[in-house]
Design an enzyme around this catalytic site. Structure first.
Site, PDB file in Angstrom:
ATOM      1  N   GLY A  18      50.371  57.684 167.642  1.00  0.00           N
ATOM      2  CA  GLY A  18      50.347  56.464 168.434  1.00  0.00           C
ATOM      3  C   GLY A  18      51.467  56.300 169.434  1.00  0.00           C
ATOM      4  N   SER A  19      52.092  57.397 169.863  1.00  0.00           N
ATOM      5  CA  SER A  19      53.180  57.234 170.842  1.00  0.00           C
ATOM      6  C   SER A  19      52.639  56.817 172.203  1.00  0.00           C
ATOM      7  CB  SER A  19      54.024  58.506 170.944  1.00  0.00           C
ATOM      8  OG  SER A  19      53.337  59.532 171.613  1.00  0.00           O
ATOM      9  N   ARG A  34      27.241  61.838 162.805  1.00  0.00           N
ATOM     10  CA  ARG A  34      28.090  61.467 163.937  1.00  0.00           C
ATOM     11  C   ARG A  34      27.537  60.237 164.649  1.00  0.00           C
ATOM     12  NH1 ARG A  34      32.143  64.914 166.204  1.00  0.00           N
ATOM     13  NH2 ARG A  34      32.442  66.676 164.825  1.00  0.00           N
ATOM     14  N   HIS A  67      44.496  63.940 178.078  1.00  0.00           N
ATOM     15  CA  HIS A  67      44.366  65.248 177.447  1.00  0.00           C
ATOM     16  C   HIS A  67      45.620  66.065 177.752  1.00  0.00           C
ATOM     17  CE1 HIS A  67      42.420  68.791 175.821  1.00  0.00           C
ATOM     18  NE2 HIS A  67      42.921  69.456 176.850  1.00  0.00           N
TER      19      HIS A  67
HETATM   20  N1  NHR Z   1      33.944  62.720 173.729  1.00  0.00           N
HETATM   21  C1  NHR Z   1      33.259  63.046 174.824  1.00  0.00           C
HETATM   22  N2  NHR Z   1      31.941  62.957 174.781  1.00  0.00           N
HETATM   23  N3  NHR Z   1      33.859  63.448 175.970  1.00  0.00           N
HETATM   24  C2  NHR Z   1      35.188  63.575 176.018  1.00  0.00           C
HETATM   25  O1  NHR Z   1      35.761  63.982 177.154  1.00  0.00           O
HETATM   26  C3  NHR Z   1      35.975  63.292 174.877  1.00  0.00           C
HETATM   27  C4  NHR Z   1      35.298  62.860 173.719  1.00  0.00           C
HETATM   28  C5  NHR Z   1      36.022  62.580 172.552  1.00  0.00           C
HETATM   29  C6  NHR Z   1      37.395  62.762 172.513  1.00  0.00           C
HETATM   30  C7  NHR Z   1      39.504  63.555 173.548  1.00  0.00           C
HETATM   31  C8  NHR Z   1      39.628  65.101 173.550  1.00  0.00           C
HETATM   32  C9  NHR Z   1      41.029  65.564 173.966  1.00  0.00           C
HETATM   33  O2  NHR Z   1      41.661  64.930 174.818  1.00  0.00           O
HETATM   34  C10 NHR Z   1      38.058  63.235 173.649  1.00  0.00           C
HETATM   35  C11 NHR Z   1      37.361  63.475 174.833  1.00  0.00           C
HETATM   36  C12 NHR Z   1      38.793  65.859 169.953  1.00  0.00           C
HETATM   37  C13 NHR Z   1      38.143  67.086 170.052  1.00  0.00           C
HETATM   38  C14 NHR Z   1      37.589  67.778 168.830  1.00  0.00           C
HETATM   39  O3  NHR Z   1      37.209  68.932 168.883  1.00  0.00           O
HETATM   40  C15 NHR Z   1      37.998  67.641 171.321  1.00  0.00           C
HETATM   41  C16 NHR Z   1      38.485  66.985 172.433  1.00  0.00           C
HETATM   42  C17 NHR Z   1      39.115  65.754 172.312  1.00  0.00           C
HETATM   43  C18 NHR Z   1      39.281  65.207 171.063  1.00  0.00           C
HETATM   44  N4  NHR Z   1      37.479  67.050 167.686  1.00  0.00           N
HETATM   45  C19 NHR Z   1      36.912  67.536 166.418  1.00  0.00           C
HETATM   46  C20 NHR Z   1      35.465  67.033 166.233  1.00  0.00           C
HETATM   47  O4  NHR Z   1      34.728  67.722 165.518  1.00  0.00           O
HETATM   48  C21 NHR Z   1      37.682  67.013 165.214  1.00  0.00           C
HETATM   49  C22 NHR Z   1      39.113  67.401 165.208  1.00  0.00           C
HETATM   50  C23 NHR Z   1      39.910  66.560 164.215  1.00  0.00           C
HETATM   51  O5  NHR Z   1      39.373  65.611 163.589  1.00  0.00           O
HETATM   52  O6  NHR Z   1      41.122  66.834 164.081  1.00  0.00           O
HETATM   53  O7  NHR Z   1      35.125  65.932 166.711  1.00  0.00           O
HETATM   54  O8  NHR Z   1      41.471  66.639 173.517  1.00  0.00           O
HETATM   55  C1  GAR Z   2      48.879  63.368 172.778  1.00  0.00           C
HETATM   56  O1  GAR Z   2      49.585  64.511 173.187  1.00  0.00           O
HETATM   57  C2  GAR Z   2      47.508  63.352 173.402  1.00  0.00           C
HETATM   58  O2  GAR Z   2      47.489  63.841 174.716  1.00  0.00           O
HETATM   59  C3  GAR Z   2      46.773  64.282 172.493  1.00  0.00           C
HETATM   60  O3  GAR Z   2      47.245  64.016 171.206  1.00  0.00           O
HETATM   61  C4  GAR Z   2      48.561  63.468 171.284  1.00  0.00           C
HETATM   62  C5  GAR Z   2      48.509  62.113 170.642  1.00  0.00           C
HETATM   63  O4  GAR Z   2      49.820  61.618 170.501  1.00  0.00           O
HETATM   64  N1  GAR Z   2      45.373  64.041 172.542  1.00  0.00           N
HETATM   65  C6  GAR Z   2      44.517  64.917 172.104  1.00  0.00           C
HETATM   66  O5  GAR Z   2      44.820  66.035 171.750  1.00  0.00           O
HETATM   67  C7  GAR Z   2      43.098  64.424 172.084  1.00  0.00           C
HETATM   68  N2  GAR Z   2      42.299  65.378 171.422  1.00  0.00           N
HETATM   69  P1  GAR Z   2      50.063  60.084 170.197  1.00  0.00           P
HETATM   70  O6  GAR Z   2      49.176  59.713 169.006  1.00  0.00           O
HETATM   71  O7  GAR Z   2      51.514  60.035 169.840  1.00  0.00           O
HETATM   72  O8  GAR Z   2      49.730  59.285 171.407  1.00  0.00           O
END
Ligand code: NHR
Ligand code: GAR
Length: 215
Positions: A16-17, A69, A113
């Site tokens: 949560g930073s 999901r 991201h």
């Molecule tokens: N959903 C959509 N449809 N489009 C995007 O651009 C999204 C999204 C959901 C989350 C954040 C993204 C990132 O910034 C985000 C963008 C999680 C995963 C992932 O693989 C990928 C990308 C992002 C966030 N998650 C796994 C899953 O099965 C679970 C991983 C875990 O729980 O630790 O959902 O990186």
């Molecule tokens: C941040 O670096 C963000 O960009 C990344 O996770 C960290 C969250 O930190 N996001 C992802 O990787 C999304 N899949 P925070 O909880 O301290 O804000």
């Protein structure tokens, strides 16, 4: 804060930073937003504490409690919409969201991201950037679309990758930039300067140049 500002709902999964940076920016009057709620898919998220300390309603919708999901997405959507947000902010949210959910928030949901998209979509971006020998790395704020990490870019920040970097040291350098550009992008939205129009990002009525395409 309440009043005429935009209503924001922030989704988190962990530390949560970025949420803290958003709360702080709002405190300093840089957003003039109404932080309506923070929602986590994870009851152990440290960020829930920051929300409650700031007097923001904090809720948990645990994805593990749903068998599909789609069922999770629907419950999350209902929880979000009870707060009638103008903008949904993914701040370290770690669950991929489905088509119906994404369609419902088109133009109203942004993500940060930790990479210079389109390089290094998905997870473990810092380790992968080091392993690939990247000389620069960074973070990207983008509108969320079906294409995971593929939505149109709003702003990027770049940092150097240094010879002795570990994934942790690089992540820390990137995170400092995240805390700068995410509140900035949100402030643009709150000032009605930022929108998504026919799949393009508009800032101050100009089409935002695609950034990062040359990687
Ligand atoms: N959903 C959509 N449809 N489009 C995007 O651009 C999204 C999204 C959901 C989350 C954040 C993204 C990132 O910034 C985000 C963008 C999680 C995963 C992932 O693989 C990928 C990308 C992002 C966030 N998650 C796994 C899953 O099965 C679970 C991983 C875990 O729980 O630790 O959902 O990186
Ligand atoms: C941040 O670096 C963000 O960009 C990344 O996770 C960290 C969250 O930190 N996001 C992802 O990787 C999304 N899949 P925070 O909880 O301290 O804000």
């Amino acid at each position: 804060m309440t009043g005429a500002g935009k209503r924001l709902v922030v989704l988190i999964s962990g530390r949560g930073s970025n949420l803290q940076a958003i709360i702080e920016a709002n405190r300093q009057g840089r957003l003039r937003a109404d932080l309506a709620a923070v929602i986590s898919n994870n009851s152990g998220a440290a960020g829930l504490r920051y929300a409650r300390d700031a007097g923001i309603p904090a809720e948990v919708i645990d994805h593990r409690a749903f068998s599909t999901r789609e069922a999770f997405d629907d419950a999350l959507q209902q929880a979000i919409d009870r707060h009638r947000p103008d903008l949904v902010v993914l701040a370290g949210f770690m669950r991929i969201l489905g088509r119906r959910f994404i369609d419902h928030y088109v133009g109203r949901m942004i993500n940060i991201h930790p990479s210079l998209l389109p390089r290094f979509t998905g997870l473990n971006t810092h380790r992968r950037a080091i392993e690939a020998g990247a000389r620069e790395h960074g973070a990207t704020v983008h509108f969320v679309t079906h294409d995971v990490d593929g939505g149109p870019h709003i702003i990027q920040a770049r940092v150097p990758v240094l010879p002795d970097d570990t994934p942790e040291s690089l992540a820390q350098r990137v995170l400092e930039q995240e805390h700068r550009i995410f509140p900035l992008a949100i402030s643009w939205f709150c000032q009605n300067r930022l929108s998504l129009h026919n799949g393009k990002v508009l800032l101050d009525r100009a089409i935002r140049p695609e950034q990062g395409l040359s990687g």
